[in-house]
Design an enzyme around this catalytic site. Structure first.
Site, short mmCIF file in Angstrom:
data_model
loop_
_atom_site.label_atom_id
_atom_site.label_comp_id
_atom_site.label_asym_id
_atom_site.label_seq_id
_atom_site.Cartn_x
_atom_site.Cartn_y
_atom_site.Cartn_z
N ASP A 209 -4.09 1.27 -6.09
CA ASP A 209 -2.43 0.62 -6.94
C ASP A 209 -2.77 -1.12 -7.67
OD1 ASP A 209 -1.28 -1.05 -4.30
OD2 ASP A 209 -1.96 0.43 -4.03
N ASP A 211 0.03 -3.28 -6.07
CA ASP A 211 0.84 -3.38 -5.40
C ASP A 211 2.01 -3.51 -6.20
OD1 ASP A 211 0.94 -4.90 -2.53
OD2 ASP A 211 1.21 -6.43 -3.49
#
Length: 290
Positions: A209, A211
């Site tokens: 991802d 973040d």
């Protein structure tokens, strides 16, 4: 000496086709119980040891993992090289979910973990200026690329305590001010302990991802992470399967000195050392303690 490859990661990493003589081994350590039993076997003539960092079924949090016991257990099983495979968030647009980052630096923001095998009665200071092994890291990058993975050579890993993900302010701080590339919860103190145990150590951060800093992605979504994790596990398994051929069965001394990190590190005079602590240190530091 022989190459014995230790891999710390999730369950998908060690389900490798062709692993011979595979079996789970319980290892007792003076630091307590490791996260789980260790799967041992042989692939392409190289002994391999797989340790689920969070235990099978993911029963340990990043803060409750017994990092000292995990490193000690692998050392007791003869590991010469240890590869950490872990999920992480990315602070860089070009480091996208599904990519691998070969970590070469850390900023340690953990605070609730035992970070050294040494202490009162036997004091030692090792250098972690360069906390990962370039030789082993290069082999991981080559093996991952051979399996079609986009690999980024080098990156700074922000190790946070967790288990919560970053606030937006923290994410911006780590990215914009501190210049970090990825963020995770398990890279430290694992890398420091591996250095104290004189193990060559490489860290492969698998991006799941962006973040919380990315304007188009918002906060971390655990559903998206899990979906990316499953794909990354396949890539990590392919990387691990290719490492024995690259490393070879015969192990020469590390050209970077990882396997001699304690050469001048212990400061406590022999006559002043605590016998009980010295006994606990035999697996990780017996080479220099005698």
């Amino acid at each position: 000496m022989d190459t014995v490859l230790g891999i710390i990661g999730g369950s998908g990493v060690y389900q490798i086709e062709g692993l011979e003589d595979a079996g789970w081994t319980a290892v007792d350590t003076p630091w307590g119980a490791p996260s789980d039993q260790v799967l041992t076997g042989r692939l392409d003539g190289v002994r391999m040891c797989f340790l689920p960092r969070h235990g099978r079924g993911h029963v340990q949090s990043p803060s409750s993992v017994n990092y000292r016991a995990n490193i000690d257990a692998l050392k007791r099983l003869g590991a010469s090289d240890v590869i950490s495979v872990s999920a992480c968030g990315s602070f860089r647009e070009q480091m996208a979910p599904g990519d691998f980052v070969i970590v070469d630096q850390y900023i340690d923001r953990t605070f609730g973990r035992e970070k050294s095998f040494f202490g009162p009665g036997c004091v030692a200071h090792v250098s972690v200026a360069h906390p990962t092994c370039p030789r082993l890291s290069a082999a991981c990058a080559q093996a991952a690329r051979a399996n079609g993975v986009t690999v980024h050579d080098g990156g700074t890993y922000l190790a946070m305590e967790g288990p919560q993900f970053s606030t937006l302010a923290e994410s911006r701080l780590y990215r914009e001010v501190w210049g970090c590339d990825v963020v995770g919860m398990t890279g430290m103190p694992e890398a420091k302990l591996a250095r104290e145990a004189e193990l060559c150590y490489a860290s492969v951060a698998m991006i799941t991802d962006y973040d919380s800093w990315h304007p188009d992605h918002g906060e971390v979504d655990i559903g998206d992470i899990i979906r990316t994790l499953l794909g990354n596990a396949d890539k990590a398994r392919g990387m691990a399967a290719g490492l024995p051929r690259l490393l070879g069965a015969a192990r020469a001394p590390c050209p970077h000195g990882c396997d001699r990190a304690l050469e001048h590190a212990i400061l406590t005079r022999p006559e002043a050392r605590d016998p009980a602590l010295v006994a606990r240190l035999q697996a990780v530091a017996g080479r220099v303690l005698g």
